[in-house]
Design a protein around this motif. Structure first.
Motif, PDB file in Angstrom:
ATOM      1  N   ALA A  85       0.861  -1.188   0.000  1.00 50.10           N
ATOM      2  CA  ALA A  85       0.000   0.000   0.000  1.00 50.10           C
ATOM      3  C   ALA A  85       0.896   1.236   0.000  1.00 50.10           C
ATOM      4  N   VAL A  86       0.817   2.018  -1.072  1.00 49.28           N
ATOM      5  CA  VAL A  86       1.637   3.233  -1.162  1.00 49.28           C
ATOM      6  C   VAL A  86       0.874   4.365  -0.480  1.00 49.28           C
ATOM      7  N   SER A  87       1.364   4.754   0.703  1.00 49.17           N
ATOM      8  CA  SER A  87       0.566   5.627   1.567  1.00 49.17           C
ATOM      9  C   SER A  87       1.013   7.082   1.519  1.00 49.17           C
ATOM     10  N   LYS A  88       1.885   7.446   0.569  1.00 49.83           N
ATOM     11  CA  LYS A  88       2.315   8.851   0.457  1.00 49.83           C
ATOM     12  C   LYS A  88       1.102   9.768   0.316  1.00 49.83           C
ATOM     13  N   THR A  89       1.172  10.909   0.974  1.00 51.63           N
ATOM     14  CA  THR A  89       0.142  11.969   0.969  1.00 51.63           C
ATOM     15  C   THR A  89      -1.165  11.575   1.675  1.00 51.63           C
TER      16      THR A  89
ATOM     17  N   VAL B 269       3.901  -5.570  -5.766  1.00 48.89           N
ATOM     18  CA  VAL B 269       3.224  -4.562  -6.583  1.00 48.89           C
ATOM     19  C   VAL B 269       2.906  -3.369  -5.677  1.00 48.89           C
ATOM     20  N   ARG B 270       3.219  -2.186  -6.170  1.00 50.86           N
ATOM     21  CA  ARG B 270       3.137  -0.962  -5.354  1.00 50.86           C
ATOM     22  C   ARG B 270       1.884  -0.178  -5.748  1.00 50.86           C
ATOM     23  N   ILE B 271       0.879  -0.219  -4.876  1.00 49.85           N
ATOM     24  CA  ILE B 271      -0.430   0.316  -5.245  1.00 49.85           C
ATOM     25  C   ILE B 271      -0.842   1.477  -4.339  1.00 49.85           C
ATOM     26  N   GLY B 272      -1.067   2.628  -4.939  1.00 51.96           N
ATOM     27  CA  GLY B 272      -1.558   3.785  -4.197  1.00 51.96           C
ATOM     28  C   GLY B 272      -3.001   4.105  -4.557  1.00 51.96           C
ATOM     29  N   THR B 273      -3.176   4.648  -5.772  1.00 53.02           N
ATOM     30  CA  THR B 273      -4.482   5.143  -6.210  1.00 53.02           C
ATOM     31  C   THR B 273      -5.591   4.096  -6.084  1.00 53.02           C
ATOM     32  N   ALA B 274      -5.322   2.882  -6.452  1.00 51.89           N
ATOM     33  CA  ALA B 274      -6.382   1.858  -6.457  1.00 51.89           C
ATOM     34  C   ALA B 274      -6.821   1.489  -5.042  1.00 51.89           C
TER      35      ALA B 274
ATOM     36  N   GLY C 283       5.083  -2.714 -11.053  1.00 54.72           N
ATOM     37  CA  GLY C 283       3.635  -2.716 -11.208  1.00 54.72           C
ATOM     38  C   GLY C 283       3.007  -1.751 -10.213  1.00 54.72           C
ATOM     39  N   MET C 284       2.144  -0.864 -10.720  1.00 53.63           N
ATOM     40  CA  MET C 284       1.430   0.106  -9.902  1.00 53.63           C
ATOM     41  C   MET C 284      -0.069  -0.069 -10.200  1.00 53.63           C
ATOM     42  N   SER C 285      -0.888   0.896  -9.760  1.00 54.99           N
ATOM     43  CA  SER C 285      -2.342   0.717  -9.921  1.00 54.99           C
ATOM     44  C   SER C 285      -2.733   0.411 -11.362  1.00 54.99           C
ATOM     45  N   GLY C 286      -2.092   1.095 -12.314  1.00 52.08           N
ATOM     46  CA  GLY C 286      -2.519   0.989 -13.704  1.00 52.08           C
ATOM     47  C   GLY C 286      -1.978  -0.217 -14.448  1.00 52.08           C
TER      48      GLY C 286
ATOM     49  N   LEU D 134      15.369  -5.928  -7.601  1.00 58.99           N
ATOM     50  CA  LEU D 134      15.337  -4.733  -8.450  1.00 58.99           C
ATOM     51  C   LEU D 134      13.961  -4.086  -8.417  1.00 58.99           C
ATOM     52  N   MET D 135      13.947  -2.790  -8.728  1.00 57.63           N
ATOM     53  CA  MET D 135      12.703  -2.026  -8.769  1.00 57.63           C
ATOM     54  C   MET D 135      12.738  -1.148 -10.010  1.00 57.63           C
ATOM     55  N   CYS D 136      11.575  -0.920 -10.630  1.00 57.43           N
ATOM     56  CA  CYS D 136      11.537   0.032 -11.745  1.00 57.43           C
ATOM     57  C   CYS D 136      10.191   0.751 -11.801  1.00 57.43           C
ATOM     58  N   ILE D 137      10.227   1.901 -12.449  1.00 59.53           N
ATOM     59  CA  ILE D 137       9.021   2.668 -12.783  1.00 59.53           C
ATOM     60  C   ILE D 137       9.083   2.903 -14.295  1.00 59.53           C
ATOM     61  N   PRO D 138       8.273   2.193 -15.071  1.00 53.81           N
ATOM     62  CA  PRO D 138       8.369   2.337 -16.526  1.00 53.81           C
ATOM     63  C   PRO D 138       7.992   3.749 -16.988  1.00 53.81           C
TER      64      PRO D 138
ATOM     65  N   LEU E 296      11.038   2.253   1.477  1.00 56.83           N
ATOM     66  CA  LEU E 296      11.267   3.537   0.800  1.00 56.83           C
ATOM     67  C   LEU E 296      11.227   3.290  -0.707  1.00 56.83           C
ATOM     68  N   ILE E 297      10.341   4.030  -1.393  1.00 55.90           N
ATOM     69  CA  ILE E 297      10.201   3.836  -2.841  1.00 55.90           C
ATOM     70  C   ILE E 297      10.468   5.122  -3.621  1.00 55.90           C
ATOM     71  N   GLY E 298      10.954   6.172  -2.919  1.00 51.56           N
ATOM     72  CA  GLY E 298      11.309   7.418  -3.599  1.00 51.56           C
ATOM     73  C   GLY E 298      12.806   7.646  -3.563  1.00 51.56           C
TER      74      GLY E 298
ATOM     75  N   ALA F  68      -7.476   8.976  -5.866  1.00 54.22           N
ATOM     76  CA  ALA F  68      -6.505   9.873  -6.503  1.00 54.22           C
ATOM     77  C   ALA F  68      -5.840  10.779  -5.470  1.00 54.22           C
ATOM     78  N   ARG F  69      -4.540  11.023  -5.697  1.00 52.81           N
ATOM     79  CA  ARG F  69      -3.797  11.952  -4.839  1.00 52.81           C
ATOM     80  C   ARG F  69      -3.869  13.366  -5.419  1.00 52.81           C
ATOM     81  N   PRO F  70      -3.587  14.389  -4.567  1.00 55.29           N
ATOM     82  CA  PRO F  70      -3.460  15.742  -5.106  1.00 55.29           C
ATOM     83  C   PRO F  70      -2.332  15.776  -6.148  1.00 55.29           C
TER      84      PRO F  70
HETATM   85  C1  LIG Z   1       3.153   6.811  -6.013  1.00 54.09           C
HETATM   86  C2  LIG Z   1       3.947   5.612  -6.373  1.00 54.09           C
HETATM   87  C3  LIG Z   1       3.323   4.369  -6.630  1.00 54.09           C
HETATM   88  C4  LIG Z   1       1.819   4.163  -6.598  1.00 54.09           C
HETATM   89  O1  LIG Z   1       1.269   4.637  -7.768  1.00 54.09           O
HETATM   90  P1  LIG Z   1      -0.305   4.426  -8.080  1.00 54.09           P
HETATM   91  O2  LIG Z   1      -0.377   4.660  -9.534  1.00 54.09           O
HETATM   92  O3  LIG Z   1      -1.018   5.444  -7.279  1.00 54.09           O
HETATM   93  O4  LIG Z   1      -0.644   3.054  -7.698  1.00 54.09           O
HETATM   94  C5  LIG Z   1       4.140   3.285  -6.908  1.00 54.09           C
HETATM   95  N1  LIG Z   1       5.483   3.401  -6.965  1.00 54.09           N
HETATM   96  C6  LIG Z   1       6.115   4.576  -6.731  1.00 54.09           C
HETATM   97  C7  LIG Z   1       7.586   4.626  -6.794  1.00 54.09           C
HETATM   98  C8  LIG Z   1       5.376   5.717  -6.442  1.00 54.09           C
HETATM   99  O5  LIG Z   1       6.019   6.875  -6.210  1.00 54.09           O
END
Ligand SMILES: *Cc1c(COP(=O)(O)O)cnc(C)c1O
Length: 229
Positions: A33-37, A209-214, A193-196, A161-165, A80-82, A218-220
């Motif tokens: 659960a990506v809990s930022k914001t 899988v790193r899921i925030g929005t779902a 893998g994220m929400s989308g 490993l981790m990636c953000i496509p 930590l994912i940032g 939606a975040r600000p």
């Molecule tokens: C915000 C964030 C996510 C979550 O993204 P959603 O599209 O909201 O699921 C996953 N990974 C990283 C690194 C993020 O910063």
């Protein structure tokens, strides 16, 4: 807050379904659960739903929420994912159970030193910039072997490993590349893998899988900038 609980339960079912469909044991794919914001109330709703694994992308924001919450929920696992700035390494080592964003040689020595000083061996993932995007954090695929060797020289435990496509490319290409790199180097964990796009990441080997929005909605918009943690 039942919406947060419902979303988590729906996601658990979806993740397990996709895993089974591609012949994987559902227990090998973890929902983060990506809990930022998010507010403490919404994070609390996720905790009450049995969520254990959380991700935050900024060290200070994470400390604000989690220093208090962790005392009440000792079983929580916080990643930590940032992007990590060198001057926040000490706090990151204190606060997180996994640092998924080791992305450059300059972090390795400070991380190793902080872990030794605090007597805390925090597992790490290396973030790979699979799209070679100029503005994105992560080591280029061609630089992974050297960064991994440096981590091992300093005794850092790299689990995966981790990636953000890139947003404008088919994510599956990037997930497949990350999987190939992990296999080549004998690494088990794949945070992708994220929400989308999490349903595409699971058949390609995602273990987190790193899921925030779902989960939280939606975040600000201001939260979407990729500033250093
Ligand atoms: C915000 C964030 C996510 C979550 O993204 P959603 O599209 O909201 O699921 C996953 N990974 C990283 C690194 C993020 O910063």
């Amino acid at each position: 807050m039942t919406d947060v609980r419902d979303q988590i339960e729906t996601l658990r079912r979806e993740i397990a379904g996709v895993a089974r469909d591609c012949g994987r044991d559902p227990d090998t794919v973890r929902l983060m659960a990506v809990s930022k914001t998010q507010t403490s109330e919404r994070i609390g709703a996720a905790l009450a739903a049995g969520q254990i694994l959380f991700g935050e992308n900024r060290v200070q924001e994470a400390a604000l929420h989690w220093d208090g919450l962790r005392a009440r929920w000792p079983e929580v696992e916080l990643h930590l994912i940032g992007p990590l700035q060198s001057n926040k390494v000490k706090d990151a080592v204190r606060l997180f159970d996994c640092i998924e964003t080791v992305d450059r040689a300059g972090l390795v020595e400070p991380l190793a030193r902080a872990m030794e000083k605090q007597g805390r061996a925090v597992p790490c993932l290396i973030q790979v910039n699979t799209g070679n995007e100029a503005q994105k954090a992560g080591v280029a695929p061609g630089g992974l072997a050297d960064l991994l060797a440096l981590c091992r020289d300093h005794g850092l435990g790299v689990d995966g490993l981790m990636c953000i496509p890139p947003p404008d490319e088919p994510p599956a290409l990037h997930f497949a590349l990350l999987k190939k790199l992990a296999d080549r180097h004998g690494l088990r964990q794949l945070s992708m893998g994220m929400s989308g796009d999490f349903k595409k990441a699971i058949p390609l080997g995602a273990t987190i899988v790193r899921i925030g929005t779902a989960i939280f909605g939606a975040r600000p918009v201001a939260a979407e900038t990729d500033e250093p943690a």
